[in-house]
Design a protein around this motif. Sequence first.
Motif, PDB file in Angstrom:
ATOM      1  N   GLN A  62       1.030  -4.026 -10.842  1.00  9.58           N
ATOM      2  CA  GLN A  62       0.169  -4.116  -9.666  1.00  9.58           C
ATOM      3  C   GLN A  62      -1.253  -4.512 -10.033  1.00  9.58           C
ATOM      4  O   GLN A  62      -1.968  -5.136  -9.241  1.00  9.58           O
ATOM      5  N   GLU A  63      -1.688  -4.145 -11.250  1.00  8.71           N
ATOM      6  CA  GLU A  63      -3.054  -4.463 -11.660  1.00  8.71           C
ATOM      7  C   GLU A  63      -3.270  -5.959 -11.859  1.00  8.71           C
ATOM      8  O   GLU A  63      -4.407  -6.423 -11.926  1.00  8.71           O
ATOM      9  N   LEU A  64      -2.183  -6.728 -11.923  1.00  5.29           N
ATOM     10  CA  LEU A  64      -2.313  -8.178 -12.040  1.00  5.29           C
ATOM     11  C   LEU A  64      -2.946  -8.784 -10.790  1.00  5.29           C
ATOM     12  O   LEU A  64      -3.518  -9.875 -10.851  1.00  5.29           O
ATOM     13  N   GLY A 122      -5.578  -7.786  -9.216  1.00  2.00           N
ATOM     14  CA  GLY A 122      -7.005  -7.880  -9.470  1.00  2.00           C
ATOM     15  C   GLY A 122      -7.360  -8.949 -10.478  1.00  2.00           C
ATOM     16  O   GLY A 122      -8.469  -9.501 -10.453  1.00  2.00           O
ATOM     17  N   GLU A 123      -6.436  -9.259 -11.384  1.00  2.00           N
ATOM     18  CA  GLU A 123      -6.683 -10.287 -12.394  1.00  2.00           C
ATOM     19  C   GLU A 123      -6.553 -11.698 -11.809  1.00  2.00           C
ATOM     20  O   GLU A 123      -7.279 -12.612 -12.197  1.00  2.00           O
ATOM     21  N   SER A 160       3.061  -0.062 -20.813  1.00  2.00           N
ATOM     22  CA  SER A 160       2.274  -1.227 -20.399  1.00  2.00           C
ATOM     23  C   SER A 160       1.431  -0.888 -19.168  1.00  2.00           C
ATOM     24  O   SER A 160       1.659   0.114 -18.481  1.00  2.00           O
ATOM     25  N   ARG A 161       0.437  -1.742 -18.877  1.00  2.00           N
ATOM     26  CA  ARG A 161      -0.323  -1.582 -17.649  1.00  2.00           C
ATOM     27  C   ARG A 161       0.584  -1.859 -16.456  1.00  2.00           C
ATOM     28  O   ARG A 161       1.470  -2.711 -16.535  1.00  2.00           O
ATOM     29  N   PRO A 162       0.394  -1.175 -15.342  1.00  2.00           N
ATOM     30  CA  PRO A 162       1.213  -1.450 -14.148  1.00  2.00           C
ATOM     31  C   PRO A 162       1.031  -2.894 -13.692  1.00  2.00           C
ATOM     32  O   PRO A 162      -0.090  -3.426 -13.688  1.00  2.00           O
ATOM     33  N   GLU A 178       8.484  -5.129 -14.217  1.00  2.00           N
ATOM     34  CA  GLU A 178       7.853  -4.276 -15.206  1.00  2.00           C
ATOM     35  C   GLU A 178       8.925  -3.595 -16.062  1.00  2.00           C
ATOM     36  O   GLU A 178       9.932  -3.105 -15.538  1.00  2.00           O
ATOM     37  N   LEU A 202       0.639  -4.120  -2.463  1.00  2.00           N
ATOM     38  CA  LEU A 202      -0.334  -4.539  -3.469  1.00  2.00           C
ATOM     39  C   LEU A 202      -1.716  -4.810  -2.881  1.00  2.00           C
ATOM     40  O   LEU A 202      -2.637  -5.160  -3.617  1.00  2.00           O
ATOM     41  N   ASP A 225      -8.714 -13.021  -6.003  1.00  2.00           N
ATOM     42  CA  ASP A 225      -9.938 -12.433  -5.465  1.00  2.00           C
ATOM     43  C   ASP A 225      -9.766 -12.375  -3.944  1.00  2.00           C
ATOM     44  O   ASP A 225      -9.869 -13.393  -3.252  1.00  2.00           O
TER      45      ASP A 225
END
Length: 310
Positions: A187-189, A191-192, A183-185, A177, A253, A195
Amino acid sequence: MKQMTSTEWIAHALAAEPLRSKSLVMTVMGDAIAPHGGVAWLGSLIELLAPLGVTDRLVRTSVFRLVQEGWLTASREGRRSRYAFDAKSLPRFQRADRRIYAPPGLHWDGRWTLVLAPNGSIDGGLRAAVRKELEWEGFAMLAPGVLARPGADAEGLLDALERTGARDKVFVVSAAELPHVGSRPLQELVGEGWDLTAVAQSYCGFIDQFTPLLTLLRDEAQVAPPDAFAIRSLLIHAYRRLQLHDPMLPIALLPDPWPGSDAYQVARAVYLMVAAQAEVHIDAVLKREDASAPAADDAFYQRFGGLRGG
């Protein structure tokens, strides 16, 4: 109500869910045979797998297919056949071994590994093969031609790219990062790209299945060696299948609490209670075919944080 015995638990587990014989052979090769030199005669495999509901014919068919697929090699001595890990597949077995018996949650330095295959750089067949192999290594496709994962295992990545023939055809970069740019953290990737709902549910199912067994084993004076082997094999077979679908992301994560941590503790507790008696059975079976069959190696006793005195 009379409590179920370990023998009855085994019968119930085998009746509840028919097991694929080829996959079960892989489990026994990895868990039981690998520590004993990684080599077994066909007769030994047939004897080991019989109480798990795998017939002589199914063992023969399974090992034949595993040889055809490059997982095992076969050799003959007179009328007897012997099976061992193929040299090309051995690194993957070894990584799976570390993955199964090590506690969940990797140390993470905050960096991500990206594998880039821009449109037109590789054909569709190779692209699909790379995606399949890297998803087994815990990567996710975040965009067309972009596979990523945090804390990637360089050895596993290299092996996957070499096995598919993509090593010199894709770009591999390490990224972190960029601070102070809003930018978005990263870590949020998670969830993207991943699943984890089904993975978490599977771990909960494993805990529900094997926790009663743990209680049962604590109440029994001692489990007979053949039953201990069957329990150990069924345990690792179920746990290995969970591991194959878990991307094994860094613990930082993962959702908190993460059921994979509890599943590991249940697996470890059951394994420690049956490992020694299972080894008595494995030694006896292997020595019936080969009096010089080696005992379990030191690496075996490092499983689940250490088996000696457990």
